[in-house]
Design a protein around this motif. Structure first.
Motif, short mmCIF file in Angstrom:
data_model
loop_
_atom_site.label_atom_id
_atom_site.label_comp_id
_atom_site.label_asym_id
_atom_site.label_seq_id
_atom_site.Cartn_x
_atom_site.Cartn_y
_atom_site.Cartn_z
N SER A 84 5.44 28.12 -13.38
CA SER A 84 6.24 29.26 -13.79
C SER A 84 7.60 28.85 -14.39
N GLY A 85 7.75 27.57 -14.72
CA GLY A 85 8.93 27.11 -15.44
C GLY A 85 10.18 26.93 -14.61
N ARG A 86 10.03 26.58 -13.33
CA ARG A 86 11.18 26.38 -12.45
C ARG A 86 11.17 24.97 -11.84
N PRO A 87 11.33 23.94 -12.68
CA PRO A 87 11.21 22.57 -12.16
C PRO A 87 12.28 22.19 -11.15
N ASP A 88 13.47 22.75 -11.24
CA ASP A 88 14.53 22.39 -10.29
C ASP A 88 14.16 22.81 -8.86
N GLN A 89 13.56 23.99 -8.73
CA GLN A 89 13.13 24.44 -7.41
C GLN A 89 11.96 23.59 -6.91
N ALA A 90 11.09 23.18 -7.83
CA ALA A 90 9.97 22.32 -7.46
C ALA A 90 10.47 20.98 -6.93
N VAL A 91 11.48 20.42 -7.58
CA VAL A 91 12.03 19.14 -7.14
C VAL A 91 12.51 19.24 -5.69
N LYS A 92 13.20 20.30 -5.35
CA LYS A 92 13.70 20.48 -3.98
C LYS A 92 12.55 20.49 -2.97
N ASP A 93 11.51 21.25 -3.27
CA ASP A 93 10.37 21.31 -2.35
C ASP A 93 9.67 19.96 -2.24
N LEU A 94 9.49 19.29 -3.36
CA LEU A 94 8.78 18.02 -3.34
C LEU A 94 9.58 16.93 -2.64
N GLU A 95 10.88 16.92 -2.83
CA GLU A 95 11.70 15.95 -2.12
C GLU A 95 11.63 16.18 -0.61
N MET A 96 11.62 17.46 -0.19
CA MET A 96 11.49 17.77 1.23
C MET A 96 10.12 17.35 1.76
N ALA A 97 9.08 17.56 0.98
CA ALA A 97 7.73 17.15 1.39
C ALA A 97 7.66 15.63 1.53
N LEU A 98 8.26 14.91 0.59
CA LEU A 98 8.21 13.45 0.62
C LEU A 98 8.99 12.85 1.77
N VAL A 99 10.02 13.52 2.24
CA VAL A 99 10.75 13.04 3.41
C VAL A 99 9.83 13.02 4.63
N GLN A 100 8.93 14.00 4.68
CA GLN A 100 8.03 14.13 5.82
C GLN A 100 6.77 13.30 5.69
N TYR A 101 6.25 13.19 4.46
CA TYR A 101 4.96 12.53 4.26
C TYR A 101 4.90 11.96 2.85
N ASP A 102 4.81 10.66 2.76
CA ASP A 102 4.82 9.97 1.47
C ASP A 102 3.40 9.91 0.91
N ARG A 103 3.08 10.84 0.02
CA ARG A 103 1.73 10.92 -0.56
C ARG A 103 1.80 10.78 -2.07
N ALA A 104 0.78 10.16 -2.63
CA ALA A 104 0.71 9.94 -4.07
C ALA A 104 0.80 11.27 -4.84
N VAL A 105 0.10 12.28 -4.37
CA VAL A 105 0.07 13.55 -5.10
C VAL A 105 1.45 14.20 -5.16
N TYR A 106 2.26 14.02 -4.11
CA TYR A 106 3.60 14.59 -4.13
C TYR A 106 4.47 13.88 -5.17
N HIS A 107 4.31 12.55 -5.26
CA HIS A 107 5.03 11.80 -6.30
C HIS A 107 4.57 12.22 -7.69
N PHE A 108 3.27 12.45 -7.83
CA PHE A 108 2.72 12.86 -9.12
C PHE A 108 3.30 14.21 -9.55
N HIS A 109 3.37 15.14 -8.62
CA HIS A 109 3.95 16.45 -8.93
C HIS A 109 5.45 16.35 -9.19
N LEU A 110 6.13 15.44 -8.48
CA LEU A 110 7.56 15.24 -8.72
C LEU A 110 7.78 14.66 -10.12
N ALA A 111 6.89 13.78 -10.55
CA ALA A 111 6.98 13.25 -11.92
C ALA A 111 6.84 14.39 -12.93
N TRP A 112 5.93 15.30 -12.66
CA TRP A 112 5.74 16.47 -13.54
C TRP A 112 7.03 17.28 -13.61
N ALA A 113 7.65 17.49 -12.43
CA ALA A 113 8.90 18.27 -12.39
C ALA A 113 10.01 17.58 -13.17
#
Length: 159
Positions: A84-113
């Motif tokens: 929906s075109g809101r990459p800054d909000q996505a970055v916040k969620d993905l960074e929070m997810a990565l603090v808890q669990y380091d998964r390849a898919v979260y990094h992949f989505h963060l790259a997209w953001a």
């Protein structure tokens, strides 16, 4: 089964029916977390032209409000933010997810953001995130197939 066959509209309807039936039978008690999570991801990735990503953001925000910032829920909401075109909000969620669990898919989505960001300095971070995803293990072929056109079609920034 519908999702595996590529019958995404049928899958969305099935998930929506499941949520409605669950609500009716459980009277609001119990957990339908995975159903909501899966439906939200389908809405975001398979029905963006219908603006269903906004529905996915709303559903995931409600779920996170009740269950807390579970990494997979944050990731799903981040994908809906991206679509929906809101990459800054996505970055916040993905960074929070990565603090808890380091998964390849979260990094992949963060790259997209990062790739969607208008600043070249931020877009460069996408390469680092893709390297992190590769280091942790290849993201699924389906995920790569879904996001490769999006990443390559992202608007280029002005220098």
């Amino acid at each position: 089964l519908h999702d595996a066959r590529g019958e995404y509209d049928a899958a969305v309807k099935e998930y929506e029916r499941s949520i409605a039936a669950f609500d009716r039978l459980a009277n609001g008690r119990g957990r339908k977390d995975l159903v909501v999570n899966n439906l939200s991801m389908l809405l975001a990735l398979r029905q963006p032209e219908l603006k269903r990503a906004d529905d996915a953001v709303k559903m995931m925000s409600e779920l996170i409000g009740v269950r807390g910032p579970v990494p997979s829920f944050l990731d799903t909401r981040a994908v809906a933010y991206l679509v929906s075109g809101r990459p800054d909000q996505a970055v916040k969620d993905l960074e929070m997810a990565l603090v808890q669990y380091d998964r390849a898919v979260y990094h992949f989505h963060l790259a997209w953001a990062y790739d969607l960001n208008q600043l070249d300095a931020k877009r460069i971070l996408a390469v680092d995130e893709l390297k992190a995803a590769k280091r942790l293990g290849d993201a699924s072929a389906a995920l790569k197939r879904d996001l490769t056109p999006t990443l390559s079609a992202a608007p280029k920034t002005k220098k």
